[in-house]
Scaffold this motif. Structure first.
Motif, PDB file in Angstrom:
ATOM      1  N   ILE A   1     -13.897  11.021  10.968  1.00  0.00           N
ATOM      2  CA  ILE A   1     -12.403  10.931  11.147  1.00  0.00           C
ATOM      3  C   ILE A   1     -11.946  11.910  12.596  1.00  0.00           C
ATOM      4  CG2 ILE A   1     -11.941  10.620   8.843  1.00  0.00           C
ATOM      5  CD1 ILE A   1     -10.745  13.692   8.824  1.00  0.00           C
ATOM      6  N   GLU A   2     -10.666  11.431  12.642  1.00  0.00           N
ATOM      7  CA  GLU A   2     -10.074  12.249  13.744  1.00  0.00           C
ATOM      8  C   GLU A   2      -9.173  13.195  13.247  1.00  0.00           C
ATOM      9  OE1 GLU A   2      -8.866  10.054  17.531  1.00  0.00           O
ATOM     10  OE2 GLU A   2     -11.603   9.587  18.083  1.00  0.00           O
ATOM     11  N   THR A   3      -7.575  13.420  13.833  1.00  0.00           N
ATOM     12  CA  THR A   3      -6.455  13.881  12.982  1.00  0.00           C
ATOM     13  C   THR A   3      -6.324  13.553  11.550  1.00  0.00           C
ATOM     14  OG1 THR A   3      -5.074  13.353  14.546  1.00  0.00           O
ATOM     15  CG2 THR A   3      -6.255  15.516  14.994  1.00  0.00           C
ATOM     16  N   GLU A   4      -6.271  12.306  11.420  1.00  0.00           N
ATOM     17  CA  GLU A   4      -6.039  11.747  10.366  1.00  0.00           C
ATOM     18  C   GLU A   4      -6.641  11.085   9.868  1.00  0.00           C
ATOM     19  OE1 GLU A   4      -1.877   9.885  11.206  1.00  0.00           O
ATOM     20  OE2 GLU A   4      -1.198  11.300  12.220  1.00  0.00           O
ATOM     21  N   THR A   5      -6.498  10.654   8.719  1.00  0.00           N
ATOM     22  CA  THR A   5      -7.549   9.764   7.656  1.00  0.00           C
ATOM     23  C   THR A   5      -6.667   9.477   6.024  1.00  0.00           C
ATOM     24  OG1 THR A   5      -9.570  10.680   6.235  1.00  0.00           O
ATOM     25  CG2 THR A   5      -8.230  11.889   6.297  1.00  0.00           C
ATOM     26  N   ARG A   6      -7.710   8.678   5.845  1.00  0.00           N
ATOM     27  CA  ARG A   6      -7.129   8.130   4.341  1.00  0.00           C
ATOM     28  C   ARG A   6      -7.976   8.261   4.004  1.00  0.00           C
ATOM     29  NH1 ARG A   6      -5.723   2.880   2.579  1.00  0.00           N
ATOM     30  NH2 ARG A   6      -4.679   3.121   0.692  1.00  0.00           N
ATOM     31  N   PHE A   7      -8.609   8.831   2.286  1.00  0.00           N
ATOM     32  CA  PHE A   7     -10.091   9.247   1.399  1.00  0.00           C
ATOM     33  C   PHE A   7      -9.508   8.500   0.899  1.00  0.00           C
ATOM     34  CE2 PHE A   7      -9.279  12.968  -0.030  1.00  0.00           C
ATOM     35  CZ  PHE A   7      -8.332  13.439   0.334  1.00  0.00           C
ATOM     36  N   LEU A   8     -10.546   8.384  -0.558  1.00  0.00           N
ATOM     37  CA  LEU A   8     -10.720   8.328  -2.102  1.00  0.00           C
ATOM     38  C   LEU A   8     -10.979   9.612  -2.906  1.00  0.00           C
ATOM     39  CD1 LEU A   8      -9.544   5.891  -4.207  1.00  0.00           C
ATOM     40  CD2 LEU A   8     -12.506   5.370  -4.005  1.00  0.00           C
ATOM     41  N   ALA A   9     -10.608   9.946  -3.821  1.00  0.00           N
ATOM     42  CA  ALA A   9     -11.137  10.683  -4.593  1.00  0.00           C
ATOM     43  C   ALA A   9     -10.737  10.128  -6.255  1.00  0.00           C
ATOM     44  CB  ALA A   9     -10.264  12.170  -4.300  1.00  0.00           C
ATOM     45  N   ALA A  10     -11.044  11.638  -7.089  1.00  0.00           N
ATOM     46  CA  ALA A  10     -11.442  11.017  -8.617  1.00  0.00           C
ATOM     47  C   ALA A  10      -9.532  10.403  -9.086  1.00  0.00           C
ATOM     48  CB  ALA A  10     -11.869  12.120  -9.082  1.00  0.00           C
ATOM     49  N   ASP A  11      -8.735  11.071  -8.533  1.00  0.00           N
ATOM     50  CA  ASP A  11      -7.718  10.170  -8.881  1.00  0.00           C
ATOM     51  C   ASP A  11      -7.015   8.664  -7.827  1.00  0.00           C
ATOM     52  OD1 ASP A  11      -6.974  12.153  -6.785  1.00  0.00           O
ATOM     53  OD2 ASP A  11      -5.086  13.336  -7.288  1.00  0.00           O
TER      54      ASP A  11
ATOM     55  N   ARG B   1      -1.723  15.026   1.365  1.00  0.00           N
ATOM     56  CA  ARG B   1      -0.935  14.129   0.171  1.00  0.00           C
ATOM     57  C   ARG B   1      -1.586  14.262  -1.319  1.00  0.00           C
ATOM     58  NH1 ARG B   1       3.030   8.898   0.572  1.00  0.00           N
ATOM     59  NH2 ARG B   1       3.367   8.999  -1.760  1.00  0.00           N
ATOM     60  N   MET B   2      -0.667  14.456  -1.837  1.00  0.00           N
ATOM     61  CA  MET B   2      -1.582  14.487  -3.560  1.00  0.00           C
ATOM     62  C   MET B   2      -1.093  13.395  -3.877  1.00  0.00           C
ATOM     63  SD  MET B   2      -3.094  17.070  -2.994  1.00  0.00           S
ATOM     64  CE  MET B   2      -3.551  17.240  -4.767  1.00  0.00           C
ATOM     65  N   GLN B   3      -1.062  12.683  -5.384  1.00  0.00           N
ATOM     66  CA  GLN B   3      -0.627  11.928  -5.723  1.00  0.00           C
ATOM     67  C   GLN B   3       1.078  11.736  -6.524  1.00  0.00           C
ATOM     68  OE1 GLN B   3      -2.122   8.827  -5.842  1.00  0.00           O
ATOM     69  NE2 GLN B   3      -3.791  10.024  -5.612  1.00  0.00           N
ATOM     70  N   ASP B   4       1.636  11.178  -6.772  1.00  0.00           N
ATOM     71  CA  ASP B   4       2.909  11.261  -6.981  1.00  0.00           C
ATOM     72  C   ASP B   4       2.439  11.833  -9.003  1.00  0.00           C
ATOM     73  OD1 ASP B   4       3.306   9.918  -5.360  1.00  0.00           O
ATOM     74  OD2 ASP B   4       4.421   8.113  -6.279  1.00  0.00           O
ATOM     75  N   VAL B   5       3.034  12.611  -8.860  1.00  0.00           N
ATOM     76  CA  VAL B   5       3.654  13.097 -10.211  1.00  0.00           C
ATOM     77  C   VAL B   5       4.821  12.910 -11.236  1.00  0.00           C
ATOM     78  CG1 VAL B   5       3.338  15.315 -12.031  1.00  0.00           C
ATOM     79  CG2 VAL B   5       2.400  15.328  -9.744  1.00  0.00           C
ATOM     80  N   ALA B   6       4.249  11.966 -12.760  1.00  0.00           N
ATOM     81  CA  ALA B   6       5.098  11.499 -13.322  1.00  0.00           C
ATOM     82  C   ALA B   6       6.375  12.407 -14.173  1.00  0.00           C
ATOM     83  CB  ALA B   6       4.168  11.347 -14.710  1.00  0.00           C
ATOM     84  N   GLY B   7       5.578  13.932 -14.328  1.00  0.00           N
ATOM     85  CA  GLY B   7       6.526  14.842 -14.909  1.00  0.00           C
ATOM     86  C   GLY B   7       5.696  15.501 -15.314  1.00  0.00           C
ATOM     87  N   GLN B   8       6.583  16.572 -16.149  1.00  0.00           N
ATOM     88  CA  GLN B   8       6.273  17.461 -16.690  1.00  0.00           C
ATOM     89  C   GLN B   8       6.376  17.850 -18.122  1.00  0.00           C
ATOM     90  OE1 GLN B   8       7.924  21.410 -15.368  1.00  0.00           O
ATOM     91  NE2 GLN B   8       9.040  19.851 -13.876  1.00  0.00           N
ATOM     92  N   GLN B   9       5.199  18.278 -18.982  1.00  0.00           N
ATOM     93  CA  GLN B   9       5.926  18.548 -20.667  1.00  0.00           C
ATOM     94  C   GLN B   9       5.580  19.834 -21.378  1.00  0.00           C
ATOM     95  OE1 GLN B   9       1.875  16.499 -21.938  1.00  0.00           O
ATOM     96  NE2 GLN B   9       2.246  17.403 -23.978  1.00  0.00           N
ATOM     97  N   GLU B  10       7.205  20.095 -22.191  1.00  0.00           N
ATOM     98  CA  GLU B  10       6.957  21.279 -22.341  1.00  0.00           C
ATOM     99  C   GLU B  10       6.108  21.376 -24.045  1.00  0.00           C
ATOM    100  OE1 GLU B  10       9.328  23.918 -21.830  1.00  0.00           O
ATOM    101  OE2 GLU B  10      10.299  22.601 -19.867  1.00  0.00           O
TER     102      GLU B  10
END
Ligand SMILES: N[C@H](CCC[C@H](N)C(=O)O)C(=O)O
Length: 267
Positions: free
Chosen positions: A93-103, A119-128
């Motif tokens: 790659i050069e300076t920008e990329t789109r790649f695949l990971a486990a999530d 950039r990380m995946q969107d996060v649905a929320g949090q649980q107490e």
């Protein structure tokens, strides 16, 4: 007959990884003993995890992450930044990329000074979690537990983390646990120490962990960008909070450094 394996060693805020260019797909991902050996700090190279960079038909590359215990992990934020830097070193790659990971898919870019914005995946929320803190999935499972002011430095993260990781709630799948101290004054960073599943010890930094901490901190008044300090260095997390409590446009921002490369004898 013994052969040698060519590797690169990378670290991101002290979370360190053996990186293998496996575009030819010669590495046996089912060989847990070999991964464990390569990550062994006394008998092998030594690392918190091992990452294969592989080709993918629809993405610039695929990141395959293993914890130091030899098993395939979930997402690794520090490792993700290191893999982006490694991909650039290899000329993939050069300076920008789109790649695949486990999530799933990730986008990233590298600044002129080497800082990687992942950039990380969107996060649905949090649980107490009663008497414990909150739980979030930022690609990997994380407990975030707030500590009283001035107690984080002395905390026995190994013992306390282990008790939660092997406790009733998480025994089966395990979890990572982040112990957090809020900033003492405005402008100071959130301090984080993390017990990591799969390493089964405290690491110097955990990327998906600080991401979880930043999102959880937004419930305590923190606003994007959140500055976080780990024993291994500083990271930043930016995000947008949605009215339904979910988080979008989540970015983990920080360094990714190549340390050395070498060859190791393998049986
Ligand atoms: N160090 C990694 C986390 C690895 C996740 C792993 N410990 C697990 O959940 O199995 C990071 O920077 O995000």
């Amino acid at each position: 007959m013994s052969t040698t394996l060519h590797f690169h060693k990378y670290q991101g805020t002290g979370n360190d990884f053996v990186m293998l260019d496996d575009r030819a797909e010669t590495f046996d991902a089912a060989d847990h003993a070999l991964v464990r050996h390569l990550c062994d700090r006394r008998r092998g190279i030594g690392a918190d995890g091992l990452i294969l960079l592989r080709n993918h038909p629809e993405y610039d590359f695929e990141m395959v992450y293993f914890n130091a215990d030899g098993h395939l992990g979930s997402m690794c934020g520090n490792g993700g930044r290191c893999t982006v830097a490694f991909a650039r070193q290899l000329g993939v790659i050069e300076t920008e990329t789109r790649f695949l990971a486990a999530d799933g898919p990730h986008e990233a870019r590298i600044d002129a000074d080497g800082t990687v914005h992942l950039r990380m995946q969107d996060v649905a929320g949090q649980q107490e979690l009663e008497n414990l803190g909150v739980f979030l999935d930022t690609g990997s499972p994380h407990v975030v537990r707030l500590q009283a002011a001035g107690t984080l430095a002395e905390l026995n993260v190994f013992a306390e983390g282990r008790a939660i990781r092997y406790g009733e709630l998480f025994r089966e799948k395990g979890t990572n646990i982040n112990f957090v101290e809020a900033p003492a004054a405005p402008g100071q960073p959130w301090q984080v120490r993390t017990y990591e599943r799969g390493v089964e010890d405290e690491t110097l930094s955990c990327g998906t962990g600080v991401t979880a901490v930043a999102l959880a901190a937004s419930q305590h008044g923190a606003t994007s960008p959140v500055h976080l300090r780990t024993p291994g260095g500083d990271l930043r997390v930016t995000f947008q909070t949605q009215p339904d409590g979910s988080f979008q446009h989540v970015y983990l921002i920080g360094p990714a450094t190549r340390v050395f490369e070498g060859r190791i004898d393998v049986a």
